[in-house]
Design an enzyme around this catalytic site. Structure first.
Site, mmCIF file in Angstrom:
data_model
loop_
_atom_site.group_PDB
_atom_site.id
_atom_site.type_symbol
_atom_site.label_atom_id
_atom_site.label_comp_id
_atom_site.label_asym_id
_atom_site.label_seq_id
_atom_site.Cartn_x
_atom_site.Cartn_y
_atom_site.Cartn_z
ATOM 1 N N ARG A 16 0.833 -1.210 0.000
ATOM 2 C CA ARG A 16 0.000 0.000 0.000
ATOM 3 C C ARG A 16 0.865 1.257 0.000
ATOM 4 N NH1 ARG A 16 -2.708 -3.487 2.986
ATOM 5 N NH2 ARG A 16 -1.911 -2.807 5.001
ATOM 6 N N TYR A 32 -0.099 4.343 -2.315
ATOM 7 C CA TYR A 32 -0.342 5.692 -1.795
ATOM 8 C C TYR A 32 0.622 6.708 -2.391
ATOM 9 C CZ TYR A 32 -3.393 3.236 1.492
ATOM 10 O OH TYR A 32 -4.385 2.452 2.036
ATOM 11 N N TYR A 65 -12.872 9.310 1.363
ATOM 12 C CA TYR A 65 -14.043 9.058 2.214
ATOM 13 C C TYR A 65 -13.736 9.430 3.658
ATOM 14 C CZ TYR A 65 -12.458 4.491 4.085
ATOM 15 O OH TYR A 65 -11.790 3.484 4.744
HETATM 16 C C1 LIG Z 1 -7.866 3.919 5.933
HETATM 17 S S1 LIG Z 1 -8.912 4.224 7.311
HETATM 18 C C2 LIG Z 1 -9.911 5.516 6.669
HETATM 19 C C3 LIG Z 1 -10.643 6.317 7.706
HETATM 20 C C4 LIG Z 1 -11.426 7.503 7.128
HETATM 21 N N1 LIG Z 1 -10.528 8.454 6.511
HETATM 22 C C5 LIG Z 1 -12.280 8.236 8.170
HETATM 23 O O1 LIG Z 1 -12.214 9.465 8.221
HETATM 24 O O2 LIG Z 1 -13.019 7.578 8.915
HETATM 25 C C6 LIG Z 1 -9.844 2.759 7.274
HETATM 26 C C7 LIG Z 1 -10.400 2.418 8.654
HETATM 27 O O3 LIG Z 1 -11.473 3.291 8.935
HETATM 28 C C8 LIG Z 1 -12.465 2.614 9.664
HETATM 29 N N2 LIG Z 1 -13.685 2.561 8.840
HETATM 30 C C9 LIG Z 1 -13.785 2.630 7.505
HETATM 31 N N3 LIG Z 1 -15.075 2.552 7.118
HETATM 32 C C10 LIG Z 1 -15.783 2.422 8.260
HETATM 33 C C11 LIG Z 1 -17.171 2.283 8.535
HETATM 34 N N4 LIG Z 1 -18.081 2.275 7.567
HETATM 35 N N5 LIG Z 1 -17.546 2.188 9.825
HETATM 36 C C12 LIG Z 1 -16.647 2.193 10.834
HETATM 37 N N6 LIG Z 1 -15.335 2.311 10.635
HETATM 38 C C13 LIG Z 1 -14.909 2.419 9.358
HETATM 39 C C14 LIG Z 1 -11.952 1.193 9.924
HETATM 40 O O4 LIG Z 1 -11.263 1.182 11.179
HETATM 41 C C15 LIG Z 1 -10.992 1.030 8.781
HETATM 42 O O5 LIG Z 1 -10.043 0.038 9.051
#
Ligand SMILES: C[S@@+](CC[C@H](N)C(=O)[O-])C[C@H]1O[C@@H](n2cnc3c(N)ncnc32)[C@H](O)[C@@H]1O
Length: 275
Positions: free
Chosen positions: A77, A81, A103
């Protein structure tokens, strides 16, 4: 009276960058300012949670370029990135107004938006981050947690294993990317029960094995409800865990009064005659 804006030919060609958050839930989390960055850009790059959200973004701008295809199982990754940064910077250097849409919040658990802003600014381009509603914001609302009540620690789950960190079990513990825990290679999309068992073994130093663990997924589409799955710590290796879930542990022990500090503050109150 109309304003006369003078532009040199250099200004006209000057690229710029905005990294904005899309929020978590399609349609309801995008701020007016983030939307305006998207609509005014020459080119939009998108790293979003699902294809439906990407289709919605395409209705806002005719040139939306998805970054998703740069992910691949077996590819680090770190490389992906860096490629995202290079793609965005290529257009900024070409004089384009670039908008990167990520997102959630673009600055939360997201390497590329921070990096590309750093690179753009170092090269003299205007670069801005516009916050968005993150999974963190959603979990406070959906789970009824106020981080100010007992305090709240956030960790990338693998970092807890790779480094010696101090967990404070009197506050909330929020673990991100548990589905990938222990992946040193950065090449896998998920690890599995044996890796999560290592995490449980570490956490069991601060929490009993029957301590409640919440596996949380906030709604990404307006028709969905948040998913809140409660298990006990010892069962964490055996549950199915996707890349879109965050793991929460409530405090395991009560706050301990700091008597020395309270005494010092009482002395100060006396000194300043506060009743
Ligand atoms: C790369 S991070 C991105 C976080 C994102 N930028 C944010 O602001 O929430 C990915 C992590 O975000 C969390 N995540 C992503 N989608 C989620 C969801 N729908 N509900 C809860 N946690 C989520 C999980 O812990 C996942 O492993």
């Amino acid at each position: 009276m109309s304003k006369l804006i003078l532009r040199t030919s250099n200004d006209a060609q000057r690229g710029s960058l905005a990294c904005v958050g899309m929020g978590m839930t399609l349609g309801s989390h995008l701020t007016p300012l983030a939307r305006s960055h998207i609509e005014q850009a020459d080119v939009v790059f998108a790293a979003l949670s699902d294809g439906t959200v990407e289709m919605w973004l395409q209705r806002m701008h005719p040139d939306v370029r998805s970054l998703q295809s740069y992910y691949a199982e077996g590819k680090s990754r770190r490389i992906t990135y860096q490629q995202w940064v290079d793609l965005m910077m290529f257009e900024v250097r070409a004089g384009k107004k670039v908008c990167g849409v990520f997102y959630g919040h673009p600055g939360i658990f997201a390497w590329s938006p921070h990096k590309v802003i750093e690179v753009a600014r170092a090269e003299g381009f205007a670069a801005h981050m516009e916050p968005g509603i993150s999974a963190e914001d959603c979990l406070y609302a959906d789970l009824g947690i106020d981080p100010g009540r007992f305090g709240c620690q956030h960790f990338e789950a693998s970092q807890l294993l790779f480094y010696e960190r101090r967990i404070d079990p009197t506050g909330y513990l929020i673990l991100w990317q548990v589905g990938l825990v222990g992946d040193l290679s950065l090449k896998r999309f998920s690890t599995g029960p044996a890796y999560r068992q290592v995490l449980v073994d570490l956490l069991s130093k601060d929490y009993p094995l029957d301590h409640e663990v919440i596996i949380y997924r906030c709604a990404t589409l307006p028709i969905q409800k948040p998913r809140i799955h409660r298990i006990v710590l010892r069962d964490l290796p055996d549950v199915t865990l996707t890349a879109e879930e965050t793991v929460i542990l409530a405090p395991a022990s009560p706050l301990k009064p700091n008597l020395a500090m309270r005494e010092r503050l009482a002395d100060l109150d006396k000194e300043y005659s506060i009743a």
